[in-house]
Design a protein around this motif. Structure first.
Motif, PDB file in Angstrom:
ATOM      1  N   CYS A  32       0.856  -1.219  -0.063  1.00 24.14           N
ATOM      2  CA  CYS A  32       0.289  -0.184  -0.213  1.00 24.14           C
ATOM      3  C   CYS A  32       1.118   0.978   0.024  1.00 24.14           C
ATOM      4  O   CYS A  32       1.263   1.572   1.389  1.00 24.14           O
ATOM      5  CB  CYS A  32      -0.631   0.314   1.586  1.00 24.14           C
ATOM      6  N   GLU A  35       0.440   4.356   2.433  1.00 26.06           N
ATOM      7  CA  GLU A  35       0.640   3.797   3.689  1.00 26.06           C
ATOM      8  C   GLU A  35       2.567   3.686   3.842  1.00 26.06           C
ATOM      9  O   GLU A  35       2.649   2.998   4.618  1.00 26.06           O
ATOM     10  CB  GLU A  35      -0.103   2.730   4.775  1.00 26.06           C
ATOM     11  N   SER A  36       2.823   3.907   3.354  1.00 28.74           N
ATOM     12  CA  SER A  36       4.848   3.681   3.409  1.00 28.74           C
ATOM     13  C   SER A  36       5.550   4.156   3.697  1.00 28.74           C
ATOM     14  O   SER A  36       5.411   5.853   3.474  1.00 28.74           O
ATOM     15  CB  SER A  36       5.091   3.008   1.545  1.00 28.74           C
TER      16      SER A  36
END
Length: 103
Positions: A32, A35-36
């Protein structure tokens, strides 16, 4: 992710039919981006860059700071060996592959 499951299913089916794969690479399955760590750091780097033709020093430093996200402790020595001509990339590590690459 579906792509990972599909790749493994195809590999299994090929093995059952007597044509096994030599290897299978799954690149970033089910990541994702939003969200990294890359998403968080990349936005800060872009914000620091200016609009000149050449990248600013802070931009270059920022991009270099992303390298640990894509490698490990072996990465830098390997790159230095490749750049210094002491080693061939793994994809052209035999005379036959070297010839195929047209060198």
């Amino acid at each position: 992710s579906f792509g990972g499951i599909l790749a493994l299913s195809v590999a299994l089916e090929l093995a059952r039919s007597g044509r096994p794969l030599a290897g299978l690479g799954l690149i970033n399955p089910a990541t994702c981006y939003l969200e990294s760590d890359l998403a968080l750091k990349a936005m800060a780097i872009i914000a620091k860059s200016d609009s000149s033709i050449l990248p600013s020093v802070t931009y270059v430093q920022g991009v270099l700071s992303l390298l640990p996200l894509f490698g490990d402790r072996h990465m830098l020595p390997q790159i230095l060996q490749l750049v210094g001509g002491a080693k061939l990339p793994e994809v052209i590590d035999t005379p036959a592959r070297e010839a195929y690459m047209g060198r």
